[in-house]
Design a protein around this motif. Sequence first.
Motif, PDB file in Angstrom:
ATOM      1  N   GLU A   6       0.828  -1.202   0.000  1.00 44.21           N
ATOM      2  CA  GLU A   6       0.000   0.000   0.000  1.00 44.21           C
ATOM      3  C   GLU A   6       0.868   1.260   0.000  1.00 44.21           C
ATOM      4  OE1 GLU A   6      -1.982  -2.944   2.978  1.00 44.21           O
ATOM      5  OE2 GLU A   6       0.032  -2.210   2.495  1.00 44.21           O
ATOM      6  N   SER A   7       0.309   2.321  -0.552  1.00 43.58           N
ATOM      7  CA  SER A   7       0.942   3.636  -0.504  1.00 43.58           C
ATOM      8  C   SER A   7      -0.143   4.696  -0.615  1.00 43.58           C
ATOM      9  CB  SER A   7       1.964   3.792  -1.629  1.00 43.58           C
ATOM     10  OG  SER A   7       1.329   3.697  -2.890  1.00 43.58           O
ATOM     11  N   GLY A   8       0.247   5.935  -0.307  1.00 41.39           N
ATOM     12  CA  GLY A   8      -0.669   7.050  -0.488  1.00 41.39           C
ATOM     13  C   GLY A   8      -1.284   7.600   0.782  1.00 41.39           C
ATOM     14  N   GLY A   9      -0.995   6.961   1.915  1.00 38.24           N
ATOM     15  CA  GLY A   9      -1.528   7.479   3.164  1.00 38.24           C
ATOM     16  C   GLY A   9      -0.866   8.791   3.560  1.00 38.24           C
ATOM     17  N   GLY A  10      -1.413   9.421   4.592  1.00 36.66           N
ATOM     18  CA  GLY A  10      -0.829  10.672   5.051  1.00 36.66           C
ATOM     19  C   GLY A  10      -1.774  11.424   5.958  1.00 36.66           C
ATOM     20  N   LEU A  11      -1.437  12.686   6.176  1.00 40.21           N
ATOM     21  CA  LEU A  11      -2.226  13.577   7.025  1.00 40.21           C
ATOM     22  C   LEU A  11      -3.032  14.507   6.131  1.00 40.21           C
ATOM     23  CD1 LEU A  11      -2.860  14.790   9.841  1.00 40.21           C
ATOM     24  CD2 LEU A  11      -0.845  16.248   9.518  1.00 40.21           C
ATOM     25  N   ASP A  90     -12.488   8.591   9.854  1.00 38.88           N
ATOM     26  CA  ASP A  90     -11.787   7.792   8.849  1.00 38.88           C
ATOM     27  C   ASP A  90     -10.327   7.548   9.221  1.00 38.88           C
ATOM     28  OD1 ASP A  90     -13.607   9.666   6.402  1.00 38.88           O
ATOM     29  OD2 ASP A  90     -14.029   7.611   7.076  1.00 38.88           O
ATOM     30  N   THR A  91      -9.867   8.171  10.288  1.00 41.67           N
ATOM     31  CA  THR A  91      -8.491   7.975  10.734  1.00 41.67           C
ATOM     32  C   THR A  91      -8.264   6.514  11.115  1.00 41.67           C
ATOM     33  OG1 THR A  91      -8.235  10.245  11.510  1.00 41.67           O
ATOM     34  CG2 THR A  91      -6.804   8.575  12.498  1.00 41.67           C
ATOM     35  N   ALA A  92      -7.283   5.887  10.479  1.00 40.42           N
ATOM     36  CA  ALA A  92      -7.012   4.469  10.711  1.00 40.42           C
ATOM     37  C   ALA A  92      -5.812   4.046   9.866  1.00 40.42           C
ATOM     38  CB  ALA A  92      -8.210   3.613  10.347  1.00 40.42           C
ATOM     39  N   ALA A  93      -5.321   2.856  10.144  1.00 39.99           N
ATOM     40  CA  ALA A  93      -4.393   2.201   9.226  1.00 39.99           C
ATOM     41  C   ALA A  93      -5.239   1.462   8.191  1.00 39.99           C
ATOM     42  CB  ALA A  93      -3.503   1.225   9.969  1.00 39.99           C
ATOM     43  N   TYR A  94      -4.914   1.665   6.925  1.00 39.42           N
ATOM     44  CA  TYR A  94      -5.673   1.066   5.828  1.00 39.42           C
ATOM     45  C   TYR A  94      -4.859  -0.068   5.217  1.00 39.42           C
ATOM     46  CZ  TYR A  94      -9.252   4.635   5.991  1.00 39.42           C
ATOM     47  OH  TYR A  94     -10.298   5.448   6.391  1.00 39.42           O
ATOM     48  N   TYR A  95      -5.545  -1.204   5.031  1.00 45.67           N
ATOM     49  CA  TYR A  95      -4.903  -2.411   4.525  1.00 45.67           C
ATOM     50  C   TYR A  95      -5.581  -2.860   3.233  1.00 45.67           C
ATOM     51  CZ  TYR A  95      -3.073  -2.733   9.262  1.00 45.67           C
ATOM     52  OH  TYR A  95      -2.437  -2.473  10.458  1.00 45.67           O
ATOM     53  N   CYS A  96      -4.791  -3.261   2.268  1.00 45.87           N
ATOM     54  CA  CYS A  96      -5.383  -3.900   1.108  1.00 45.87           C
ATOM     55  C   CYS A  96      -5.231  -5.410   1.253  1.00 45.87           C
ATOM     56  CB  CYS A  96      -4.778  -3.406  -0.201  1.00 45.87           C
ATOM     57  SG  CYS A  96      -3.098  -3.916  -0.522  1.00 45.87           S
ATOM     58  N   ALA A  97      -6.114  -6.132   0.579  1.00 45.50           N
ATOM     59  CA  ALA A  97      -6.151  -7.575   0.716  1.00 45.50           C
ATOM     60  C   ALA A  97      -6.612  -8.214  -0.585  1.00 45.50           C
ATOM     61  CB  ALA A  97      -7.079  -7.973   1.856  1.00 45.50           C
ATOM     62  N   ALA A  98      -6.185  -9.462  -0.797  1.00 47.27           N
ATOM     63  CA  ALA A  98      -6.542 -10.209  -2.002  1.00 47.27           C
ATOM     64  C   ALA A  98      -7.266 -11.491  -1.623  1.00 47.27           C
ATOM     65  CB  ALA A  98      -5.295 -10.530  -2.818  1.00 47.27           C
ATOM     66  N   GLY A 117      -0.110  -2.192   5.364  1.00 52.12           N
ATOM     67  CA  GLY A 117      -0.919  -1.069   5.816  1.00 52.12           C
ATOM     68  C   GLY A 117      -0.283   0.282   5.548  1.00 52.12           C
ATOM     69  N   THR A 118      -1.135   1.287   5.428  1.00 57.13           N
ATOM     70  CA  THR A 118      -0.691   2.666   5.289  1.00 57.13           C
ATOM     71  C   THR A 118      -1.588   3.524   6.172  1.00 57.13           C
ATOM     72  OG1 THR A 118      -0.171   4.424   3.709  1.00 57.13           O
ATOM     73  CG2 THR A 118      -2.144   3.138   3.246  1.00 57.13           C
ATOM     74  N   GLN A 119      -0.982   4.473   6.877  1.00 64.02           N
ATOM     75  CA  GLN A 119      -1.728   5.261   7.864  1.00 64.02           C
ATOM     76  C   GLN A 119      -2.411   6.456   7.209  1.00 64.02           C
ATOM     77  OE1 GLN A 119      -2.251   4.623  11.150  1.00 64.02           O
ATOM     78  NE2 GLN A 119      -3.531   6.474  11.290  1.00 64.02           N
ATOM     79  N   VAL A 120      -3.674   6.631   7.546  1.00 64.29           N
ATOM     80  CA  VAL A 120      -4.431   7.810   7.144  1.00 64.29           C
ATOM     81  C   VAL A 120      -4.869   8.530   8.413  1.00 64.29           C
ATOM     82  CG1 VAL A 120      -6.553   8.645   6.064  1.00 64.29           C
ATOM     83  CG2 VAL A 120      -5.235   6.806   4.980  1.00 64.29           C
ATOM     84  N   THR A 121      -4.492   9.798   8.509  1.00 66.57           N
ATOM     85  CA  THR A 121      -4.870  10.597   9.671  1.00 66.57           C
ATOM     86  C   THR A 121      -5.623  11.838   9.187  1.00 66.57           C
ATOM     87  OG1 THR A 121      -2.922   9.854  10.903  1.00 66.57           O
ATOM     88  CG2 THR A 121      -4.058  11.822  11.708  1.00 66.57           C
TER      89      THR A 121
END
Length: 124
Positions: A6-11, A90-98, A117-121
């Motif tokens: 994953e990528s693209g998370g941030g504040l 919506d603040t959380a760690a976001y995980y992708c899955a297959a 996971g990638t963190q979204v704050t």
Amino acid sequence: QVQLLESGGGLVQAGGSLRLSCAASKQTFSRYAMGWFRQAPGKEREFVAAISRSGTTINYPDSVKGRFTISRDSAKTTMYLQMNSLELEDTAAYYCAASTGIGAPRTRSAYAYWGQGTQVTVSS
């Protein structure tokens, strides 16, 4: 076995947007249904979005419907989550899955492969 990154998370401020990406390691990407989950501190990991192998079936929970959009690009073996009108919740760690399951599964148990996971704050 497929590896996911994953990528693209941030504040981001409330009301803003982010786009998450999930790059898959295998050219067999099109054989997997894909999903996004998130986990906030002290909470269970919860379903956010899922898309079927062909992209024709998509599921969201009510909490993100109309704000989040899931998509996939088989040529790039990448899945995306466009998140608009972000809220503090919506603040959380976001995980992708297959998943090798049918359709666009909503349950964690349907997914065998997970990213780190990638963190979204979201701030006020």
